[in-house]
Design an enzyme around this catalytic site. Sequence first.
Site, PDB file in Angstrom:
ATOM      1  N   HIS A  94      43.037  13.233 136.257  1.00 46.04           N
ATOM      2  CA  HIS A  94      41.847  12.692 135.581  1.00 46.04           C
ATOM      3  C   HIS A  94      42.151  12.194 134.160  1.00 46.04           C
ATOM      4  O   HIS A  94      42.538  12.979 133.301  1.00 46.04           O
ATOM      5  CB  HIS A  94      40.767  13.770 135.496  1.00 46.04           C
ATOM      6  CG  HIS A  94      40.505  14.459 136.802  1.00 46.04           C
ATOM      7  ND1 HIS A  94      39.918  13.818 137.863  1.00 46.04           N
ATOM      8  CD2 HIS A  94      40.765  15.724 137.227  1.00 46.04           C
ATOM      9  CE1 HIS A  94      39.808  14.668 138.889  1.00 46.04           C
ATOM     10  NE2 HIS A  94      40.331  15.825 138.522  1.00 46.04           N
ATOM     11  N   SER A 116      44.477   7.903 137.111  1.00 43.44           N
ATOM     12  CA  SER A 116      43.557   9.010 137.331  1.00 43.44           C
ATOM     13  C   SER A 116      43.690   9.471 138.779  1.00 43.44           C
ATOM     14  O   SER A 116      44.193   8.737 139.625  1.00 43.44           O
ATOM     15  CB  SER A 116      42.123   8.571 137.053  1.00 43.44           C
ATOM     16  OG  SER A 116      41.311   9.725 136.941  1.00 43.44           O
ATOM     17  N   SER A 174      36.529   9.670 137.459  1.00 47.09           N
ATOM     18  CA  SER A 174      36.734  10.666 136.407  1.00 47.09           C
ATOM     19  C   SER A 174      37.310  10.118 135.105  1.00 47.09           C
ATOM     20  O   SER A 174      37.362  10.830 134.105  1.00 47.09           O
ATOM     21  CB  SER A 174      37.641  11.780 136.930  1.00 47.09           C
ATOM     22  OG  SER A 174      38.924  11.265 137.230  1.00 47.09           O
ATOM     23  N   ASP A 203      47.576  15.975 140.499  1.00 52.57           N
ATOM     24  CA  ASP A 203      46.351  16.774 140.586  1.00 52.57           C
ATOM     25  C   ASP A 203      45.666  16.403 141.899  1.00 52.57           C
ATOM     26  O   ASP A 203      45.050  15.341 142.001  1.00 52.57           O
ATOM     27  CB  ASP A 203      45.443  16.467 139.389  1.00 52.57           C
ATOM     28  CG  ASP A 203      44.168  17.303 139.383  1.00 52.57           C
ATOM     29  OD1 ASP A 203      43.872  17.968 140.397  1.00 52.57           O
ATOM     30  OD2 ASP A 203      43.458  17.291 138.360  1.00 52.57           O
ATOM     31  N   GLU A 223      48.495  20.528 139.878  1.00 50.42           N
ATOM     32  CA  GLU A 223      47.421  21.113 139.084  1.00 50.42           C
ATOM     33  C   GLU A 223      46.424  21.954 139.874  1.00 50.42           C
ATOM     34  O   GLU A 223      45.934  22.971 139.388  1.00 50.42           O
ATOM     35  CB  GLU A 223      46.674  19.941 138.404  1.00 50.42           C
ATOM     36  CG  GLU A 223      45.442  20.307 137.599  1.00 50.42           C
ATOM     37  CD  GLU A 223      45.740  20.793 136.190  1.00 50.42           C
ATOM     38  OE1 GLU A 223      46.931  20.845 135.809  1.00 50.42           O
ATOM     39  OE2 GLU A 223      44.780  21.132 135.491  1.00 50.42           O
ATOM     40  N   ASN A 229      48.526  25.589 139.556  1.00 49.26           N
ATOM     41  CA  ASN A 229      47.191  26.163 139.789  1.00 49.26           C
ATOM     42  C   ASN A 229      47.220  27.685 139.780  1.00 49.26           C
ATOM     43  O   ASN A 229      46.313  28.318 139.269  1.00 49.26           O
ATOM     44  CB  ASN A 229      46.636  25.666 141.125  1.00 49.26           C
ATOM     45  CG  ASN A 229      45.233  26.193 141.378  1.00 49.26           C
ATOM     46  OD1 ASN A 229      44.287  25.802 140.688  1.00 49.26           O
ATOM     47  ND2 ASN A 229      45.097  27.105 142.325  1.00 49.26           N
ATOM     48  N   LYS A 274      45.769  29.368 134.543  1.00 50.02           N
ATOM     49  CA  LYS A 274      45.144  28.141 135.049  1.00 50.02           C
ATOM     50  C   LYS A 274      43.939  28.524 135.916  1.00 50.02           C
ATOM     51  O   LYS A 274      42.792  28.394 135.506  1.00 50.02           O
ATOM     52  CB  LYS A 274      46.171  27.289 135.812  1.00 50.02           C
ATOM     53  CG  LYS A 274      45.726  25.824 135.973  1.00 50.02           C
ATOM     54  CD  LYS A 274      44.669  25.656 137.012  1.00 50.02           C
ATOM     55  CE  LYS A 274      44.195  24.256 137.219  1.00 50.02           C
ATOM     56  NZ  LYS A 274      43.167  24.179 138.270  1.00 50.02           N
ATOM     57  N   ASP A 281      40.570  27.767 134.031  1.00 40.45           N
ATOM     58  CA  ASP A 281      40.064  26.402 134.258  1.00 40.45           C
ATOM     59  C   ASP A 281      39.079  26.401 135.428  1.00 40.45           C
ATOM     60  O   ASP A 281      37.918  25.972 135.293  1.00 40.45           O
ATOM     61  CB  ASP A 281      41.307  25.538 134.509  1.00 40.45           C
ATOM     62  CG  ASP A 281      41.081  24.159 135.097  1.00 40.45           C
ATOM     63  OD1 ASP A 281      40.152  23.979 135.891  1.00 40.45           O
ATOM     64  OD2 ASP A 281      41.883  23.259 134.787  1.00 40.45           O
ATOM     65  N   ASN A 282      39.513  26.916 136.580  1.00 42.65           N
ATOM     66  CA  ASN A 282      38.671  26.850 137.774  1.00 42.65           C
ATOM     67  C   ASN A 282      37.370  27.616 137.545  1.00 42.65           C
ATOM     68  O   ASN A 282      36.302  27.184 137.971  1.00 42.65           O
ATOM     69  CB  ASN A 282      39.408  27.434 138.998  1.00 42.65           C
ATOM     70  CG  ASN A 282      40.717  26.719 139.277  1.00 42.65           C
ATOM     71  OD1 ASN A 282      41.333  26.153 138.375  1.00 42.65           O
ATOM     72  ND2 ASN A 282      41.170  26.744 140.515  1.00 42.65           N
ATOM     73  N   CYS A 284      34.590  25.392 135.192  1.00 44.06           N
ATOM     74  CA  CYS A 284      33.449  24.987 136.039  1.00 44.06           C
ATOM     75  C   CYS A 284      32.155  25.641 135.564  1.00 44.06           C
ATOM     76  O   CYS A 284      31.078  25.056 135.703  1.00 44.06           O
ATOM     77  CB  CYS A 284      33.721  25.309 137.506  1.00 44.06           C
ATOM     78  SG  CYS A 284      35.018  24.238 138.196  1.00 44.06           S
ATOM     79  N   HIS A 319      37.798  19.429 145.197  1.00 38.88           N
ATOM     80  CA  HIS A 319      38.630  18.278 144.809  1.00 38.88           C
ATOM     81  C   HIS A 319      38.330  17.000 145.568  1.00 38.88           C
ATOM     82  O   HIS A 319      38.303  15.917 144.994  1.00 38.88           O
ATOM     83  CB  HIS A 319      40.117  18.613 144.936  1.00 38.88           C
ATOM     84  CG  HIS A 319      40.975  17.574 144.281  1.00 38.88           C
ATOM     85  ND1 HIS A 319      41.178  17.545 142.921  1.00 38.88           N
ATOM     86  CD2 HIS A 319      41.613  16.500 144.786  1.00 38.88           C
ATOM     87  CE1 HIS A 319      41.920  16.491 142.626  1.00 38.88           C
ATOM     88  NE2 HIS A 319      42.214  15.844 143.734  1.00 38.88           N
ATOM     89  N   HIS A 321      36.089  19.546 132.227  1.00 38.48           N
ATOM     90  CA  HIS A 321      36.163  20.773 131.438  1.00 38.48           C
ATOM     91  C   HIS A 321      36.444  20.452 129.976  1.00 38.48           C
ATOM     92  O   HIS A 321      37.142  19.492 129.660  1.00 38.48           O
ATOM     93  CB  HIS A 321      37.300  21.664 131.936  1.00 38.48           C
ATOM     94  CG  HIS A 321      37.152  22.102 133.357  1.00 38.48           C
ATOM     95  ND1 HIS A 321      36.005  21.930 134.088  1.00 38.48           N
ATOM     96  CD2 HIS A 321      38.027  22.728 134.176  1.00 38.48           C
ATOM     97  CE1 HIS A 321      36.178  22.426 135.298  1.00 38.48           C
ATOM     98  NE2 HIS A 321      37.401  22.909 135.383  1.00 38.48           N
ATOM     99  N   SER A 370      45.470  25.129 130.958  1.00 40.81           N
ATOM    100  CA  SER A 370      46.019  24.491 132.163  1.00 40.81           C
ATOM    101  C   SER A 370      47.201  23.591 131.810  1.00 40.81           C
ATOM    102  O   SER A 370      48.247  23.621 132.461  1.00 40.81           O
ATOM    103  CB  SER A 370      44.959  23.621 132.831  1.00 40.81           C
ATOM    104  OG  SER A 370      43.781  24.342 133.012  1.00 40.81           O
ATOM    105  N   GLN A 426      51.255  23.053 132.575  1.00 42.18           N
ATOM    106  CA  GLN A 426      51.847  21.812 133.101  1.00 42.18           C
ATOM    107  C   GLN A 426      53.104  21.441 132.313  1.00 42.18           C
ATOM    108  O   GLN A 426      54.131  21.079 132.897  1.00 42.18           O
ATOM    109  CB  GLN A 426      50.834  20.654 133.027  1.00 42.18           C
ATOM    110  CG  GLN A 426      49.843  20.618 134.170  1.00 42.18           C
ATOM    111  CD  GLN A 426      50.473  20.114 135.486  1.00 42.18           C
ATOM    112  OE1 GLN A 426      51.679  19.888 135.583  1.00 42.18           O
ATOM    113  NE2 GLN A 426      49.639  19.961 136.494  1.00 42.18           N
TER     114      GLN A 426
END
Length: 476
Positions: free
Chosen positions: A51, A74, A79, A137, A199, A224, A229, A233-234, A238, A344, A397, A405, A409
């Site tokens: 993204h 992306s 996104s 990703d 990701e 992930n 991560k 992040d998840n 969210c 996703h 996010h 995250s 990476q």
Amino acid sequence: MDFKVADLSLADYGRTEITLAEHEMPGLMAMRERYGDAKPLAGARIAGSLHMTIQTAVLIETLVALGAEVRWASCNIFSTQDHAAAAVAVGPTGTVDAPAGVPVFAWKGETLEEYWWCTQQILQWPEGTFANMILDDGGDATLFVHLGVEMEKTGVAPDPATATSNEQRIIFEALNASFAESKERWTPIAGEIKGVTEETTTGVLRLYDMMKEGSLLFPAINVNDSVTKSKFDNKYGCRHSLIDGINRATDVLIGGKVAVVCGYGDVGKGCAESLRGQGARVIVTEIDPICALQAAMDGYQVSTLDDVVSSADIIITATGNKDVVSVEQMKRMKHNAILGNIGHFDNEIDMAGLEADGVATRKNVKPQVDVWTFPDDKAIIVLSEGRLMNLGNATGHPSFVMSNSFTNQVLAQIEIFTKPEEYPVGVYVLPKHLDEEVARLHLDALGVKLTTLSDDQAAYLGIPVEGPFKSDQYRY
Ligand code: NAI
């Protein structure tokens, strides 16, 4: 420099937001400080498919600061933040008239044909060179290379007439066009690629599938499943961006409404918590007894979608699975109920079924918000055409969580690029000490004071004073 973005004149606005984001991304800025002189990524040609947001801009410029050459697309048609893409193309020292940044191929609202064109642009470097690393990703860049190699191995381009979905047909057409131009393009590209860092949950699933069937062509790091991560992040990402998307799309009052969250994994947990935080009455659906029990003990009603679909005001899918909401269930939803997906891919909701002739009529309210009306005049509001709505309807996010995250990476890219001998073809996670390091880099910004183990305590627990503090089996 070749690139394709929506509007370069947005670069100043993008640069201002990138500067603000840098302050919120201490992990990435620490990477620049720590590795900026040594340049461990010198010689890396990274194809990034993720993204194209402001946060990603900070990631891209960190990779460049560490010596990498980068091309970016992306990983979703909706996104991209166009000001972020423009700022990255112009670069910190370039101008709109003389862009001097990174070749970006991304704009908000790509067609699927454009999307797969952009993905190809990041893999091929000018002057006949290729990417030698992928940062993915969802796995689309990795998938394209693998499909291309398969095609060249068999000597037969896939037949678009055999595609089972519109998107697959477009990929097959892109492969056909590539095959007509060159019969040996993807095999040399795959040969150059030292590895991929992935990701998200869905992309990781694809990698493990390829490894199992023996088709994986290069090593992969599963970013992930770094704790810093997926458990951040998840979940917390969210928790922030789900309701941001609902609010920007509809501005409906969430308090008091019945909201259904399908899937109570890391993403679902964050979604359910944020909806409850707004005063919604949240119902969870699950297939896994452990996650169902967790949801129940967290205080949510757990039911099946069939049982609750007609009483829900908001339904969000967060499963990473397909066919979670059928057209029949959409028809049973309340008038003007909201339907969105934060997983996703867009196959969680049967959009193809909804779009089929005679099923419902579509009225676009504004970008990424559609009212679909059934023949009985009942309507539902569908967000982002069933694609991830937190990035389609909002801006994904926020920086601080993405710093976690993306620091993973960067570390994963350095690992594979600088230590290829330690990573034969396979799928790996980062070692625990690096995971803990990512968390450590984010403590100061929140004023967190960490307790230090005494030697005696460390010996009692059987762990080093400086960590790692947990075994790889620990679940957090
Ligand atoms: P997860 O595997 O932790 O959770 C998914 C849950 O859905 C599991 O507990 C599974 O048992 C459940 N599930 C599967 N099929 C189901 C069904 N038919 N009905 C009800 N529940 C079902 O995965 P995670 O990390 O929560 O990710 C979910 C999706 O979100 C993935 O596609 C991932 O790539 C994506 N994702 C999206 C983000 C975003 O910003 N939009 C951020 C991170 C991940």
